[in-house]
Design a protein around this motif. Structure first.
Motif, PDB file in Angstrom:
ATOM      1  N   LEU A 442       9.524  -6.177  -2.087  1.00  0.00           N
ATOM      2  CA  LEU A 442       8.177  -6.729  -2.216  1.00  0.00           C
ATOM      3  C   LEU A 442       7.370  -5.828  -3.130  1.00  0.00           C
ATOM      4  CD1 LEU A 442       6.311  -9.030  -1.257  1.00  0.00           C
ATOM      5  CD2 LEU A 442       5.447  -7.470   0.497  1.00  0.00           C
ATOM      6  N   PHE A 443       6.717  -6.431  -4.112  1.00  0.00           N
ATOM      7  CA  PHE A 443       5.961  -5.699  -5.129  1.00  0.00           C
ATOM      8  C   PHE A 443       4.474  -5.840  -4.851  1.00  0.00           C
ATOM      9  CE2 PHE A 443       4.008  -5.613  -9.439  1.00  0.00           C
ATOM     10  CZ  PHE A 443       4.269  -4.278  -9.723  1.00  0.00           C
ATOM     11  N   LEU A 444       3.754  -4.707  -4.773  1.00  0.00           N
ATOM     12  CA  LEU A 444       2.309  -4.692  -4.557  1.00  0.00           C
ATOM     13  C   LEU A 444       1.634  -4.073  -5.783  1.00  0.00           C
ATOM     14  CD1 LEU A 444       3.354  -5.100  -1.624  1.00  0.00           C
ATOM     15  CD2 LEU A 444       1.454  -3.703  -0.843  1.00  0.00           C
ATOM     16  N   PRO A 445       1.079  -4.885  -6.687  1.00  0.00           N
ATOM     17  CA  PRO A 445       0.442  -4.351  -7.896  1.00  0.00           C
ATOM     18  C   PRO A 445      -0.971  -3.852  -7.615  1.00  0.00           C
ATOM     19  CG  PRO A 445       0.304  -6.723  -7.892  1.00  0.00           C
ATOM     20  CD  PRO A 445       1.080  -6.349  -6.656  1.00  0.00           C
ATOM     21  N   GLN A 446      -1.559  -3.209  -8.620  1.00  0.00           N
ATOM     22  CA  GLN A 446      -2.922  -2.700  -8.476  1.00  0.00           C
ATOM     23  C   GLN A 446      -3.907  -3.843  -8.251  1.00  0.00           C
ATOM     24  OE1 GLN A 446      -4.390  -0.607 -11.912  1.00  0.00           O
ATOM     25  NE2 GLN A 446      -6.046   0.361 -10.797  1.00  0.00           N
ATOM     26  N   ARG A 447      -3.757  -4.900  -9.009  1.00  0.00           N
ATOM     27  CA  ARG A 447      -4.562  -6.105  -8.768  1.00  0.00           C
ATOM     28  C   ARG A 447      -3.648  -7.140  -8.155  1.00  0.00           C
ATOM     29  NH1 ARG A 447      -9.231  -8.621  -9.721  1.00  0.00           N
ATOM     30  NH2 ARG A 447     -10.127  -6.804 -10.742  1.00  0.00           N
ATOM     31  N   PRO A 448      -3.747  -7.346  -6.857  1.00  0.00           N
ATOM     32  CA  PRO A 448      -2.830  -8.268  -6.174  1.00  0.00           C
ATOM     33  C   PRO A 448      -2.919  -9.680  -6.733  1.00  0.00           C
ATOM     34  CG  PRO A 448      -4.033  -6.927  -4.592  1.00  0.00           C
ATOM     35  CD  PRO A 448      -4.677  -6.697  -5.930  1.00  0.00           C
ATOM     36  N   ILE A 501     -13.768 -14.835  -3.507  1.00  0.00           N
ATOM     37  CA  ILE A 501     -14.350 -14.486  -2.211  1.00  0.00           C
ATOM     38  C   ILE A 501     -14.060 -13.041  -1.835  1.00  0.00           C
ATOM     39  CG2 ILE A 501     -14.227 -14.970   0.272  1.00  0.00           C
ATOM     40  CD1 ILE A 501     -13.746 -17.890  -0.432  1.00  0.00           C
ATOM     41  N   LEU A 502     -12.839 -12.584  -2.067  1.00  0.00           N
ATOM     42  CA  LEU A 502     -12.422 -11.249  -1.642  1.00  0.00           C
ATOM     43  C   LEU A 502     -12.648 -10.227  -2.749  1.00  0.00           C
ATOM     44  CD1 LEU A 502      -9.013 -12.125   0.089  1.00  0.00           C
ATOM     45  CD2 LEU A 502     -11.266 -11.911   1.150  1.00  0.00           C
ATOM     46  N   SER A 503     -13.156  -9.062  -2.374  1.00  0.00           N
ATOM     47  CA  SER A 503     -13.287  -7.965  -3.331  1.00  0.00           C
ATOM     48  C   SER A 503     -11.903  -7.418  -3.658  1.00  0.00           C
ATOM     49  CB  SER A 503     -14.161  -6.859  -2.748  1.00  0.00           C
ATOM     50  OG  SER A 503     -13.496  -6.246  -1.637  1.00  0.00           O
ATOM     51  N   GLN A 507      -8.541  -7.546  -1.448  1.00  0.00           N
ATOM     52  CA  GLN A 507      -7.301  -8.132  -1.964  1.00  0.00           C
ATOM     53  C   GLN A 507      -6.135  -7.162  -1.807  1.00  0.00           C
ATOM     54  OE1 GLN A 507      -7.758  -9.778  -5.966  1.00  0.00           O
ATOM     55  NE2 GLN A 507      -9.852 -10.402  -5.512  1.00  0.00           N
ATOM     56  N   GLN A 508      -6.383  -5.873  -2.007  1.00  0.00           N
ATOM     57  CA  GLN A 508      -5.315  -4.888  -1.824  1.00  0.00           C
ATOM     58  C   GLN A 508      -4.896  -4.800  -0.358  1.00  0.00           C
ATOM     59  OE1 GLN A 508      -6.621  -1.196  -3.634  1.00  0.00           O
ATOM     60  NE2 GLN A 508      -5.962  -1.875  -5.672  1.00  0.00           N
ATOM     61  N   ARG A 509      -5.844  -4.925   0.550  1.00  0.00           N
ATOM     62  CA  ARG A 509      -5.487  -4.930   1.976  1.00  0.00           C
ATOM     63  C   ARG A 509      -4.736  -6.209   2.347  1.00  0.00           C
ATOM     64  NH1 ARG A 509     -11.108  -3.909   4.524  1.00  0.00           N
ATOM     65  NH2 ARG A 509     -11.860  -3.733   2.394  1.00  0.00           N
ATOM     66  N   LEU A 510      -5.114  -7.309   1.695  1.00  0.00           N
ATOM     67  CA  LEU A 510      -4.382  -8.557   1.908  1.00  0.00           C
ATOM     68  C   LEU A 510      -2.928  -8.413   1.464  1.00  0.00           C
ATOM     69  CD1 LEU A 510      -4.474 -11.627   2.610  1.00  0.00           C
ATOM     70  CD2 LEU A 510      -5.035 -12.037   0.212  1.00  0.00           C
ATOM     71  N   SER A 530      -5.719   1.769  -5.102  1.00  0.00           N
ATOM     72  CA  SER A 530      -6.694   2.393  -6.010  1.00  0.00           C
ATOM     73  C   SER A 530      -8.130   1.992  -5.698  1.00  0.00           C
ATOM     74  CB  SER A 530      -6.359   2.027  -7.459  1.00  0.00           C
ATOM     75  OG  SER A 530      -6.403   0.621  -7.629  1.00  0.00           O
ATOM     76  N   ALA A 531      -8.341   0.815  -5.104  1.00  0.00           N
ATOM     77  CA  ALA A 531      -9.696   0.339  -4.808  1.00  0.00           C
ATOM     78  C   ALA A 531     -10.107   0.616  -3.365  1.00  0.00           C
ATOM     79  CB  ALA A 531      -9.800  -1.161  -5.098  1.00  0.00           C
TER      80      ALA A 531
END
Length: 664
Positions: A442-448, A501-503, A507-510, A530-531
């Motif tokens: 699973l890949f988690l980028p800086q901007r999901p 809607i999401l900051s 989005q990173q927590r999502l 990072s955020a």
């Protein structure tokens, strides 16, 4: 730029002949794939037969429509003759036949248009499905972005496929109908007067030569117009996608100039097109008007001397009108043909590019991927997709199962590129990459990536179906500190614009919530926190550690050292080193002084290290933060913490033996 003048000076009869042959070849090649497939093309034989059946029915209806028009010319002739002879019974009979013929024409015309639209819709559906399959095959949708000759792939998919089937079918059926119509009505004219038929035929040949010349100029301009309009549309889409960045930079004037420049190109090409369309309109109307004079110049004298009846004069006029109209429509269709030929060319280029990038490369300089239950690099040299730059050379390492690897290095040195190699996006280079199947990563980028869908679909992505209850989803959201999101929705199956809607932090927590739901064996995080503040980052990474999964992180924060066991450092010269976290220490921290002293002094180095804790004075903390000296002293007296520019938190230790700012 005067497009019309430029086009006119480049005309060559030999080129015109070649262009016409290419025109026919492209149409025939495009038609063959669907109507006469050599291979199955994922179409059942019954579907091919059904398409041919509908096409045959359409052609019959078009022939019937021409037949009705021809028959009406004779009925109309009788109406004139019976009216002149004052024969009421025969006139009434002819009126009844004429009325029934008109009703039949309405029915046939309406039904033929319906059949044509259904055929075009089926054709469009097949083309769209075929291109979409190519688009998603072997991640071609990603690789195509590196093809400079294929800009705006999204526009080609959304706007340039539907017109192809519709316009091609319109062109072919119209040519079929109008050619039959011209043949039928010139035959009728021959039966009335061979002279007018011969004159009309000669006039037609000359007219077609002139019309073809005009059409070719319009075709060239249509191609230019399609390209500049695509460029203009893309610039507007670019503004929408990067609106926030433009607003931060206050780049409105520059962006407006760019858009205005591209819009001016559209206007220049359109002006040239309008000029040639004006010429074409004058030609068509003059051509059509002159044909309508023929009956009165040639046939009317025959009526005056009593050779033919008045009805035949009207029938000749009727036939000339339909012949001229059919020819005008035919010329107009050839004028429009350039537009859909341009669409066909662009679709063909797009399809070939997709096929090219989706094929598995067998070149020598391709990294070999070996699927296994662990992750390792064996003498891997990675290059950019165009092989213009070496990212890392002779990389050999194995990631211990259940442990974490942190990749660090200067900006632009290819930290994220290694992650692309693991995911199979970049493979130019040499060596062996050993990794598990991609479904286990699973890949988690800086901007999901936020999909267009419901909150449930967001959380289970990339899965399409996961029978997880709403209670379990709520628990996961609580785990990643997103419990407040539940209050914003009616249910988990409500579709909302989540990206707005999401900051970015939410989005990173999502993205971490997806990790907890999908439970992959391997996780790749590209500055995925990072955020986030340090508290949320710590909570999420500790949950990741508790899962016992193997993970790789890319990041600049020093706080990330707390959650990994190994550090892979990439250097500017494509070299690398792998060390334990315990052995990886910064020997110096370079900071800038306050704005008041920055202009006159060089950066200072802080080398204070007591019992493993860096300690800073008030003045040194001023260089690490954006706070004034008085604010820093105030926070120190109140016991408040400060988050510095390096992302770490500091507190003022008032112990008599310290009296310094120390890291929390």
């Amino acid at each position: 730029m005067d497009v019309s003048a430029t086009s006119a000076t480049n005309i060559n009869p030999k080129d015109d002949s070649q262009n016409f042959n290419q025109f026919l070849q492209k149409i025939l090649a495009f038609i063959q794939v669907y109507w006469y497939p050599i291979e199955s093309q994922n179409r059942a034989f019954s579907e091919v037969i059904r398409s041919w059946g509908m096409l045959f029915l359409l052609l019959l209806l078009l022939v019937g429509l021409v037949g009705f028009n021809a028959f009406n010319s004779f009925v109309f002739r009788d109406l004139i003759d019976f009216t002149e002879a004052r024969n009421l019974p025969k006139l009434t009979h002819s009126l009844i036949i004429y009325s029934m013929t008109l009703i039949g024409m309405v029915v046939v015309s309406g039904f033929s248009k319906f059949i044509k639209k259904r055929i075009a819709l089926d054709w469009y559906q097949w083309i769209n499905q075929k291109i979409l399959q190519q688009y998603f095959k072997n991640r071609a949708y990603y690789q195509i972005n590196f093809q400079e000759k294929i800009p705006n792939p999204d526009q080609r998919l959304a706007q340039e496929i539907e017109p192809i089937a519709r316009m091609t079918l319109d062109f072919l059926t119209t040519c079929f109908e109008k050619l039959i119509e011209m043949l039928v009505f010139i035959t009728i004219l021959w039966s009335i007067s061979s002279t007018i038929a011969i004159v009309l035929f000669i006039y037609t040949v000359i007219g077609n030569i002139l019309a073809t010349y005009i059409v070719q100029q319009i075709n060239k301009i249509n191609k230019q117009q399609l390209e500049v309009e695509a460029s203009y549309n893309y610039s507007l889409t670019h503004i929408r996608n990067h609106a926030e960045s433009i607003a931060f930079f206050r780049g409105e004037e520059k962006e407006l100039n760019i858009i205005q420049r591209r819009f001016n190109q559209v206007i220049d090409v359109t002006i040239g097109k309008i000029g040639w369309e004006r010429t074409q309109e004058f030609f068509n109307k003059g051509y059509e008007a002159f044909i309508q004079i023929f009956p009165f110049l040639i046939v009317s004298p025959l009526y005056v001397i009593g050779t033919i009846e008045l009805g035949e004069v009207n029938q000749a006029s009727y036939a000339c009108y339909f012949f001229s109209t059919a020819l005008a429509v035919l010329v107009d269709e050839f004028g429009k043909s350039g537009e859909f030929i341009n669409y066909i060319e662009r679709l063909d280029d797009f399809s070939q590019a997709l096929a090219s990038v989706s094929q598995t490369s067998n070149q020598v300089n391709t990294i070999q991927v070996i699927e296994n239950d662990h992750l390792a690099f064996e003498d891997v040299t990675l290059q950019t997709p165009d092989a213009a730059k070496v990212i890392v050379e002779h990389l050999s390492l194995a990631i211990e199962p259940g442990k974490g690897l942190l990749i660090v290095g200067p900006s632009g040195r290819g930290k994220s590129s290694l992650l692309r190699a693991i995911s199979g996006l970049w493979n130019v280079g040499t060596g062996d990459l050993i990794r598990p199947p991609l479904d286990d990563i699973l890949f988690l980028p800086q901007r999901p990536y936020i999909i267009l869908g419901t909150l449930r679909e967001q959380l289970i992505y990339p899965q399409t179906n996961n029978p997880i209850s709403e209670l379990e989803l709520k628990e996961v959201l609580q785990q990643v500190n997103l419990g407040n999101v539940i209050d914003r929705i009616k249910n988990f199956d409500e579709e909302m614009p989540w990206e707005s809607i999401l900051s970015l932090g939410e989005q990173q927590r999502l993205a971490f919530a997806r990790l907890l739901i999908n439970r992959p064996d391997f996780v790749i995080l590209d500055e995925a926190t990072s955020a986030l503040d340090l508290k949320n980052e710590d909570q999420l990474y500790k949950q990741l550690q508790e899962t016992g999964k193997t993970f790789i992180s890319v990041g600049h924060r020093e706080s990330l050292f707390n959650y990994h066991q190994k550090v892979l450092e990439l250097a500017e010269d494509s070299s690398w080193r792998l060390v334990d976290i315990a052995d990886y220490h910064s020997t110096a921290i370079t900071v800038s002084k306050s704005p008041q002293t920055q202009a006159t002094s060089e950066p200072i180095e802080i080398l204070v290290e007591i019992e493993g804790k860096a300690q800073f004075s008030h003045q040194q903390m001023q260089g690490l933060t954006a706070y004034s000296l008085s604010t820093i002293r105030n926070k120190a007296s109140r016991g408040q913490t400060i988050t510095a520019n390096d992302g770490l938190s500091y507190r003022y230790d008032k112990s008599p033996d310290i009296l310094k700012w120390v890291r929390v």
